[in-house]
Design a protein around this motif. Structure first.
Motif, PDB file in Angstrom:
ATOM      1  N   SER A  32       0.877  -1.159   0.000  1.00 58.54           N
ATOM      2  CA  SER A  32       0.000   0.000   0.000  1.00 58.54           C
ATOM      3  C   SER A  32       0.919   1.214   0.000  1.00 58.54           C
ATOM      4  O   SER A  32       2.137   1.076   0.181  1.00 58.54           O
ATOM      5  CB  SER A  32      -0.898  -0.010   1.243  1.00 58.54           C
ATOM      6  OG  SER A  32      -1.871   1.004   1.155  1.00 58.54           O
ATOM      7  N   ARG A  33       0.358   2.386  -0.159  1.00 52.71           N
ATOM      8  CA  ARG A  33       1.193   3.586  -0.186  1.00 52.71           C
ATOM      9  C   ARG A  33       1.838   3.880   1.156  1.00 52.71           C
ATOM     10  O   ARG A  33       2.878   4.510   1.213  1.00 52.71           O
ATOM     11  CB  ARG A  33       0.362   4.793  -0.630  1.00 52.71           C
ATOM     12  CG  ARG A  33      -0.015   4.715  -2.073  1.00 52.71           C
ATOM     13  CD  ARG A  33      -0.812   5.919  -2.514  1.00 52.71           C
ATOM     14  NE  ARG A  33      -1.303   5.660  -3.845  1.00 52.71           N
ATOM     15  CZ  ARG A  33      -2.503   5.973  -4.268  1.00 52.71           C
ATOM     16  NH1 ARG A  33      -3.354   6.590  -3.479  1.00 52.71           N
ATOM     17  NH2 ARG A  33      -2.872   5.684  -5.497  1.00 52.71           N
ATOM     18  N   THR A  34       1.194   3.439   2.246  1.00 45.50           N
ATOM     19  CA  THR A  34       1.745   3.679   3.577  1.00 45.50           C
ATOM     20  C   THR A  34       2.001   2.361   4.297  1.00 45.50           C
ATOM     21  O   THR A  34       1.271   1.378   4.100  1.00 45.50           O
ATOM     22  CB  THR A  34       0.800   4.532   4.443  1.00 45.50           C
ATOM     23  OG1 THR A  34      -0.384   3.776   4.716  1.00 45.50           O
ATOM     24  CG2 THR A  34       0.446   5.849   3.749  1.00 45.50           C
ATOM     25  N   ASP A  55       5.044   3.299  -2.905  1.00 45.75           N
ATOM     26  CA  ASP A  55       4.260   4.360  -3.541  1.00 45.75           C
ATOM     27  C   ASP A  55       4.731   4.501  -4.986  1.00 45.75           C
ATOM     28  O   ASP A  55       5.810   5.036  -5.247  1.00 45.75           O
ATOM     29  CB  ASP A  55       4.416   5.679  -2.786  1.00 45.75           C
ATOM     30  CG  ASP A  55       3.482   6.756  -3.279  1.00 45.75           C
ATOM     31  OD1 ASP A  55       2.947   6.641  -4.415  1.00 45.75           O
ATOM     32  OD2 ASP A  55       3.264   7.730  -2.542  1.00 45.75           O
ATOM     33  N   ALA A  79      -2.360  -1.690  -8.534  1.00 48.41           N
ATOM     34  CA  ALA A  79      -2.429  -0.334  -7.993  1.00 48.41           C
ATOM     35  C   ALA A  79      -2.938   0.659  -9.039  1.00 48.41           C
ATOM     36  O   ALA A  79      -2.630   0.542 -10.220  1.00 48.41           O
ATOM     37  CB  ALA A  79      -1.056   0.107  -7.495  1.00 48.41           C
ATOM     38  N   GLU A  81      -4.523   5.010  -9.396  1.00 45.23           N
ATOM     39  CA  GLU A  81      -4.937   6.301  -8.851  1.00 45.23           C
ATOM     40  C   GLU A  81      -6.280   6.604  -9.491  1.00 45.23           C
ATOM     41  O   GLU A  81      -6.349   6.989 -10.655  1.00 45.23           O
ATOM     42  CB  GLU A  81      -3.914   7.386  -9.204  1.00 45.23           C
ATOM     43  CG  GLU A  81      -4.292   8.774  -8.765  1.00 45.23           C
ATOM     44  CD  GLU A  81      -4.204   8.996  -7.266  1.00 45.23           C
ATOM     45  OE1 GLU A  81      -4.795   9.967  -6.794  1.00 45.23           O
ATOM     46  OE2 GLU A  81      -3.545   8.197  -6.579  1.00 45.23           O
ATOM     47  N   ILE A 101       1.987   6.419 -11.943  1.00 48.33           N
ATOM     48  CA  ILE A 101       1.702   5.188 -11.203  1.00 48.33           C
ATOM     49  C   ILE A 101       1.533   4.021 -12.163  1.00 48.33           C
ATOM     50  O   ILE A 101       2.175   2.982 -12.021  1.00 48.33           O
ATOM     51  CB  ILE A 101       0.444   5.357 -10.329  1.00 48.33           C
ATOM     52  CG1 ILE A 101       0.759   6.266  -9.153  1.00 48.33           C
ATOM     53  CG2 ILE A 101      -0.101   4.010  -9.848  1.00 48.33           C
ATOM     54  CD1 ILE A 101      -0.465   6.715  -8.363  1.00 48.33           C
TER      55      ILE A 101
END
Length: 155
Positions: A32-34, A55, A79, A81, A101
């Motif tokens: 995940s991004r975080t 990310d 993934a 956006e 992305i």
């Protein structure tokens, strides 16, 4: 036991794939991004799943983010956006992030992990149907899904 890296594995289709592979007994890494989100989802999936922060919008950080991945039997990249970005209300900043992305980030993940692929490794990149059936507000989704083609590539 196979190893699987699911980029975008904290939600949607990526999470479903990660859950299924983990239940099957594969060693699963979800991203995940975080880190907080990736680790929380990995804990929810269980079966030894592990979470990593990756990310794809920050392509220079991808190699470091994936440094702990030792080997890869299966790489799945889902993934995205999401967001509506029509020509009438075009948001160039969002468009650049989305295309980075989906096209640059996806490719960089494959490049970084390629030396760690098992001899019969599989790579699945999700593109989506907007390239075939554009819809209102799908300007960038249609563009980048056209760049992710289904088929075999020499990696």
């Amino acid at each position: 036991m196979a190893s699987a890296v699911i980029v975008g594995g904290s939600g949607g289709l990526g999470r479903v794939i990660a859950e299924r592979l983990a239940r099957h007994g594969d060693e699963v890494i979800v991203t995940s991004r975080t880190a907080d989100r990736a680790e929380a989802v990995a804990a929810e999936i269980g079966h030894g799943a592990r979470g990593l922060a990756v990310d794809l919008a920050h392509t220079r950080s991808i190699a470091d983010a994936l440094a702990t991945v030792a080997s890869v039997d299966h790489l799945v990249i889902t993934a995205i956006e999401q967001g509506v970005n029509s020509l009438k209300a075009f948001d160039a900043e969002h468009a650049v992030k989305a295309i980075t992305i989906k096209l640059v980030g996806y490719t960089e993940v494959v490049r970084v992990l390629r030396p760690r692929f098992a001899p019969a490794a599989s790579v699945v990149l999700f593109g989506g149907l907007a390239k075939e059936r554009p819809y209102p507000g799908s300007t960038m989704v249609t563009v980048f899904n056209s760049g992710v083609k289904i088929g075999r590539a020499h990696v």
